[in-house]
Motif scaffolding. Structure first.
Motif, PDB file in Angstrom:
ATOM      1  N   SER A   1       0.853  -1.202   0.000  1.00  0.00           N
ATOM      2  CA  SER A   1       0.000   0.000   0.000  1.00  0.00           C
ATOM      3  C   SER A   1       0.879   1.240   0.000  1.00  0.00           C
ATOM      4  O   SER A   1       1.889   1.300   0.700  1.00  0.00           O
ATOM      5  N   MET A   2       0.481   2.248  -0.800  1.00  0.00           N
ATOM      6  CA  MET A   2       1.241   3.505  -0.862  1.00  0.00           C
ATOM      7  C   MET A   2       0.284   4.678  -0.785  1.00  0.00           C
ATOM      8  O   MET A   2      -0.826   4.612  -1.289  1.00  0.00           O
ATOM      9  N   TRP A   3       0.757   5.764  -0.144  1.00  0.00           N
ATOM     10  CA  TRP A   3      -0.004   7.002  -0.071  1.00  0.00           C
ATOM     11  C   TRP A   3       0.828   8.098  -0.703  1.00  0.00           C
ATOM     12  O   TRP A   3       1.998   8.262  -0.389  1.00  0.00           O
ATOM     13  N   GLY A   4       0.234   8.851  -1.583  1.00  0.00           N
ATOM     14  CA  GLY A   4       0.876   9.963  -2.268  1.00  0.00           C
ATOM     15  C   GLY A   4      -0.204  10.661  -3.085  1.00  0.00           C
ATOM     16  O   GLY A   4      -1.379  10.458  -2.848  1.00  0.00           O
TER      17      GLY A   4
ATOM     18  N   ARG B   1       4.695  15.489  -6.288  1.00  0.00           N
ATOM     19  CA  ARG B   1       6.094  15.594  -6.684  1.00  0.00           C
ATOM     20  C   ARG B   1       6.720  14.218  -6.518  1.00  0.00           C
ATOM     21  O   ARG B   1       6.352  13.469  -5.614  1.00  0.00           O
ATOM     22  N   THR B   2       7.691  13.897  -7.347  1.00  0.00           N
ATOM     23  CA  THR B   2       8.377  12.611  -7.245  1.00  0.00           C
ATOM     24  C   THR B   2       9.790  12.843  -6.724  1.00  0.00           C
ATOM     25  O   THR B   2      10.537  13.651  -7.273  1.00  0.00           O
ATOM     26  N   PHE B   3      10.124  12.142  -5.633  1.00  0.00           N
ATOM     27  CA  PHE B   3      11.459  12.192  -5.049  1.00  0.00           C
ATOM     28  C   PHE B   3      11.949  10.764  -4.891  1.00  0.00           C
ATOM     29  O   PHE B   3      11.153   9.827  -4.772  1.00  0.00           O
ATOM     30  N   ASN B   4      13.265  10.585  -4.851  1.00  0.00           N
ATOM     31  CA  ASN B   4      13.840   9.254  -4.691  1.00  0.00           C
ATOM     32  C   ASN B   4      13.806   8.808  -3.242  1.00  0.00           C
ATOM     33  O   ASN B   4      14.030   9.602  -2.319  1.00  0.00           O
ATOM     34  N   VAL B   5      13.531   7.522  -3.052  1.00  0.00           N
ATOM     35  CA  VAL B   5      13.581   6.879  -1.744  1.00  0.00           C
ATOM     36  C   VAL B   5      14.372   5.580  -1.901  1.00  0.00           C
ATOM     37  O   VAL B   5      14.609   5.115  -3.015  1.00  0.00           O
TER      38      VAL B   5
ATOM     39  N   VAL C   1      16.786   2.048  -4.995  1.00  0.00           N
ATOM     40  CA  VAL C   1      16.495   3.461  -5.275  1.00  0.00           C
ATOM     41  C   VAL C   1      15.336   3.513  -6.262  1.00  0.00           C
ATOM     42  O   VAL C   1      15.348   2.849  -7.293  1.00  0.00           O
ATOM     43  N   ARG C   2      14.312   4.286  -5.911  1.00  0.00           N
ATOM     44  CA  ARG C   2      13.141   4.390  -6.772  1.00  0.00           C
ATOM     45  C   ARG C   2      12.456   5.722  -6.558  1.00  0.00           C
ATOM     46  O   ARG C   2      12.593   6.337  -5.500  1.00  0.00           O
ATOM     47  N   GLY C   3      11.716   6.171  -7.551  1.00  0.00           N
ATOM     48  CA  GLY C   3      10.926   7.388  -7.419  1.00  0.00           C
ATOM     49  C   GLY C   3       9.620   7.088  -6.701  1.00  0.00           C
ATOM     50  O   GLY C   3       8.998   6.052  -6.944  1.00  0.00           O
ATOM     51  N   ALA C   4       9.217   7.977  -5.810  1.00  0.00           N
ATOM     52  CA  ALA C   4       7.972   7.814  -5.074  1.00  0.00           C
ATOM     53  C   ALA C   4       7.168   9.113  -5.159  1.00  0.00           C
ATOM     54  O   ALA C   4       7.729  10.202  -5.162  1.00  0.00           O
ATOM     55  N   SER C   5       5.862   8.980  -5.230  1.00  0.00           N
ATOM     56  CA  SER C   5       4.967  10.130  -5.307  1.00  0.00           C
ATOM     57  C   SER C   5       4.754  10.717  -3.907  1.00  0.00           C
ATOM     58  O   SER C   5       4.343  10.012  -2.988  1.00  0.00           O
ATOM     59  N   PHE C   6       5.047  11.999  -3.759  1.00  0.00           N
ATOM     60  CA  PHE C   6       4.874  12.713  -2.489  1.00  0.00           C
ATOM     61  C   PHE C   6       3.718  13.700  -2.637  1.00  0.00           C
ATOM     62  O   PHE C   6       3.578  14.344  -3.678  1.00  0.00           O
ATOM     63  N   CYS C   7       2.931  13.844  -1.594  1.00  0.00           N
ATOM     64  CA  CYS C   7       1.765  14.718  -1.591  1.00  0.00           C
ATOM     65  C   CYS C   7       2.074  16.010  -0.823  1.00  0.00           C
ATOM     66  O   CYS C   7       2.605  15.958   0.282  1.00  0.00           O
ATOM     67  N   MET C   8       1.748  17.143  -1.413  1.00  0.00           N
ATOM     68  CA  MET C   8       1.980  18.427  -0.756  1.00  0.00           C
ATOM     69  C   MET C   8       1.008  18.616   0.413  1.00  0.00           C
ATOM     70  O   MET C   8      -0.174  18.313   0.295  1.00  0.00           O
ATOM     71  N   THR C   9       1.533  19.105   1.526  1.00  0.00           N
ATOM     72  CA  THR C   9       0.731  19.410   2.704  1.00  0.00           C
ATOM     73  C   THR C   9       1.086  20.819   3.163  1.00  0.00           C
ATOM     74  O   THR C   9       2.259  21.158   3.271  1.00  0.00           O
ATOM     75  N   LYS C  10       0.061  21.628   3.414  1.00  0.00           N
ATOM     76  CA  LYS C  10       0.283  23.011   3.864  1.00  0.00           C
ATOM     77  C   LYS C  10       0.147  23.105   5.371  1.00  0.00           C
ATOM     78  O   LYS C  10      -0.603  22.361   5.992  1.00  0.00           O
ATOM     79  N   ILE C  11       0.846  24.089   5.942  1.00  0.00           N
ATOM     80  CA  ILE C  11       0.795  24.296   7.385  1.00  0.00           C
ATOM     81  C   ILE C  11      -0.588  24.820   7.782  1.00  0.00           C
ATOM     82  O   ILE C  11      -1.234  25.542   7.024  1.00  0.00           O
ATOM     83  N   LYS C  12      -1.033  24.429   8.974  1.00  0.00           N
ATOM     84  CA  LYS C  12      -2.336  24.856   9.493  1.00  0.00           C
ATOM     85  C   LYS C  12      -2.164  26.115  10.349  1.00  0.00           C
ATOM     86  O   LYS C  12      -1.064  26.516  10.681  1.00  0.00           O
ATOM     87  N   ASP C  13      -3.285  26.704  10.724  1.00  0.00           N
ATOM     88  CA  ASP C  13      -3.285  27.950  11.499  1.00  0.00           C
ATOM     89  C   ASP C  13      -2.538  27.841  12.827  1.00  0.00           C
ATOM     90  O   ASP C  13      -1.991  28.807  13.316  1.00  0.00           O
TER      91      ASP C  13
END
Length: 119
Positions: free
Chosen positions: A63-66, A74-78, A97-109
């Motif tokens: 299972s993967m989350w991205g 964005r894809t970064f190596n892991v 070494v492989r590319g993995a999908s990363f999900c952007m997260t913004k800071i909260k209040d």
């Protein structure tokens, strides 16, 4: 300068988390992994950043989350083992070494990043 990332694992699996963030001291985007989050638990990870964005990737077995295919993805190596490297200047050292999908997260209040993993 430190900001907390609060990760909640609402699944029945241990999740391994990788993070990409802009380090406030080095002024470089860093990629770090793996942080393990136990099933049905919460973990707080302190990051040395003054940026309002981070990128996350999670894995639990097959299972993967991205956010593959989304604008915020964005894809970064892991690699299979723990790693820490400068995104634009280095590659992670280790096996698989492989590319993995990363999900952007913004800071909260409240000055924290929050992310929930769900089945």
């Amino acid at each position: 300068l430190a900001k907390d990332l609060v990760v909640t694992n609402k699944t029945s699996k241990t999740i391994s988390l990788a993070i990409c963030y802009k380090d406030a001291v080095a002024n470089e985007w860093m990629v770090r992994g793996w942080f393990n989050i136990d099933p049905v638990s919460k973990k707080t990870i302190s990051l040395n950043t003054d940026n309002g964005l981070i990128y996350l990737h999670g894995e639990a077995g097959k299972s993967m989350w991205g956010c593959k295919g989304q604008d915020s993805s964005r894809t970064f190596n892991v690699v299979s083992s723990k790693f820490f490297y400068k995104k634009d200047k280095e590659r992670p050292k280790g096996d698989n070494v492989r590319g993995a999908s990363f999900c952007m997260t913004k800071i909260k209040d409240n000055g924290q990043f929050r992310f929930d993993f769900v089945d």
